[in-house]
Write a protein that holds these residues in place. Sequence first.
Motif, mmCIF file in Angstrom:
data_model
loop_
_atom_site.group_PDB
_atom_site.id
_atom_site.type_symbol
_atom_site.label_atom_id
_atom_site.label_comp_id
_atom_site.label_asym_id
_atom_site.label_seq_id
_atom_site.Cartn_x
_atom_site.Cartn_y
_atom_site.Cartn_z
ATOM 1 N N MET A 81 0.821 -1.190 0.000
ATOM 2 C CA MET A 81 0.000 0.000 0.000
ATOM 3 C C MET A 81 0.868 1.258 0.000
ATOM 4 S SD MET A 81 -3.052 -1.113 -0.242
ATOM 5 C CE MET A 81 -3.998 0.341 0.027
ATOM 6 N N LYS A 82 2.042 1.160 0.623
ATOM 7 C CA LYS A 82 2.954 2.296 0.651
ATOM 8 C C LYS A 82 3.431 2.621 -0.767
ATOM 9 C CE LYS A 82 5.819 2.044 3.986
ATOM 10 N NZ LYS A 82 6.984 1.686 4.831
ATOM 11 N N TYR A 83 3.750 1.582 -1.535
ATOM 12 C CA TYR A 83 4.189 1.789 -2.915
ATOM 13 C C TYR A 83 3.034 2.260 -3.794
ATOM 14 C CZ TYR A 83 8.477 -0.532 -1.517
ATOM 15 O OH TYR A 83 9.644 -0.858 -0.885
ATOM 16 N N ALA A 84 1.821 1.755 -3.541
ATOM 17 C CA ALA A 84 0.661 2.185 -4.321
ATOM 18 C C ALA A 84 0.378 3.664 -4.102
ATOM 19 C CB ALA A 84 -0.560 1.360 -3.941
ATOM 20 N N ALA A 85 0.595 4.139 -2.881
ATOM 21 C CA ALA A 85 0.355 5.550 -2.579
ATOM 22 C C ALA A 85 1.330 6.464 -3.307
ATOM 23 C CB ALA A 85 0.447 5.783 -1.070
ATOM 24 N N LEU A 95 2.435 5.962 -6.377
ATOM 25 C CA LEU A 95 2.119 6.018 -7.807
ATOM 26 C C LEU A 95 1.184 7.193 -8.073
ATOM 27 C CD1 LEU A 95 1.589 2.219 -8.464
ATOM 28 C CD2 LEU A 95 3.614 3.582 -9.009
ATOM 29 N N HIS A 96 1.189 7.663 -9.286
ATOM 30 C CA HIS A 96 0.413 8.859 -9.622
ATOM 31 C C HIS A 96 -0.917 8.492 -10.254
ATOM 32 C CE1 HIS A 96 3.757 11.359 -8.530
ATOM 33 N NE2 HIS A 96 4.551 10.629 -9.304
ATOM 34 N N GLY A 97 -1.756 7.786 -9.526
ATOM 35 C CA GLY A 97 -3.088 7.429 -10.013
ATOM 36 C C GLY A 97 -4.131 7.826 -8.995
ATOM 37 N N ASN A 98 -5.338 8.076 -9.466
ATOM 38 C CA ASN A 98 -6.402 8.493 -8.556
ATOM 39 C C ASN A 98 -6.888 7.386 -7.642
ATOM 40 O OD1 ASN A 98 -6.394 11.111 -9.487
ATOM 41 N ND2 ASN A 98 -7.931 10.710 -11.069
ATOM 42 N N HIS A 99 -6.921 6.169 -8.148
ATOM 43 C CA HIS A 99 -7.506 5.063 -7.386
ATOM 44 C C HIS A 99 -6.531 3.893 -7.271
ATOM 45 C CE1 HIS A 99 -11.260 7.228 -7.574
ATOM 46 N NE2 HIS A 99 -11.104 7.348 -8.884
ATOM 47 N N THR A 100 -5.261 4.176 -7.220
ATOM 48 C CA THR A 100 -4.247 3.130 -7.165
ATOM 49 C C THR A 100 -4.368 2.303 -5.892
ATOM 50 O OG1 THR A 100 -2.809 4.677 -8.312
ATOM 51 C CG2 THR A 100 -1.801 2.686 -7.495
ATOM 52 N N GLU A 101 -4.622 2.946 -4.768
ATOM 53 C CA GLU A 101 -4.736 2.235 -3.500
ATOM 54 C C GLU A 101 -5.887 1.237 -3.520
ATOM 55 O OE1 GLU A 101 -4.606 5.532 -3.776
ATOM 56 O OE2 GLU A 101 -2.962 6.300 -2.559
ATOM 57 N N VAL A 102 -7.002 1.647 -4.130
ATOM 58 C CA VAL A 102 -8.163 0.756 -4.213
ATOM 59 C C VAL A 102 -7.854 -0.434 -5.111
ATOM 60 C CG1 VAL A 102 -10.566 0.579 -4.950
ATOM 61 C CG2 VAL A 102 -9.783 2.603 -3.765
ATOM 62 N N ALA A 103 -7.198 -0.185 -6.230
ATOM 63 C CA ALA A 103 -6.841 -1.275 -7.134
ATOM 64 C C ALA A 103 -5.928 -2.282 -6.442
ATOM 65 C CB ALA A 103 -6.166 -0.716 -8.388
ATOM 66 N N VAL A 104 -4.953 -1.783 -5.697
ATOM 67 C CA VAL A 104 -4.040 -2.673 -4.977
ATOM 68 C C VAL A 104 -4.799 -3.423 -3.877
ATOM 69 C CG1 VAL A 104 -2.025 -2.735 -3.458
ATOM 70 C CG2 VAL A 104 -1.972 -1.370 -5.542
#
Length: 193
Positions: free
Chosen positions: A1-5, A7-16
């Motif tokens: 989740m730390k790496y997903a945060a 990334l420059h995406g709006n919903h990256t955390e949800v996808a992960v």
Amino acid sequence: MKYAARLHGNHTEVAVALAVALFLAFLAQWGGGMAAITGSYLAGLFIAMTPEREKVVVDLHPLLNSFFGPLFFVSIAWKSTPGTWAVRVAFFALILTIAILGKIVGSGLGAYWTGFTRRESIAVGVGMIPRGEVGLITASLGLAAGLVTRQVYTEAVALVLLTTLITPAVLRYAFPKASEPLDGEGITTLSVA
């Protein structure tokens, strides 16, 4: 989740978070011989311990209400046979009564023994009446494993539906009106609409 945060995406955390939940559900079901709900529950515990949990909850909530929730309930309904709902009505009424009284008495006594007032304990017991998704998942697993018949499965689905529908009406009587003191303590509560 730390790496997903990062990334420059709006919903990256949800996808992960979804990927982790589905992966752990898959591992539990096919790799560990457990129910898929065990793996996804574990994923939820892990994600709840991260700083990104709030963003995941906010972003995932509309998806759950508009897609996953309806899909889950439709899949449950497909497995039930409405024609068998009328069979064994007396037995089902007995099971429904036991389910309701068991929650009121069991949860109510637990609340009373931990310091709640009598009225508050009854409200806790009534609030615990509904059976939820875990009950439906357990019934589905039992049906898939051949441990319960389709008739018993259908009765379990009906039990979940009825306890969910009954509870709001019973809660209205369990909570005092806004102007009514709670067990003479001078505390008022809002009435349930």
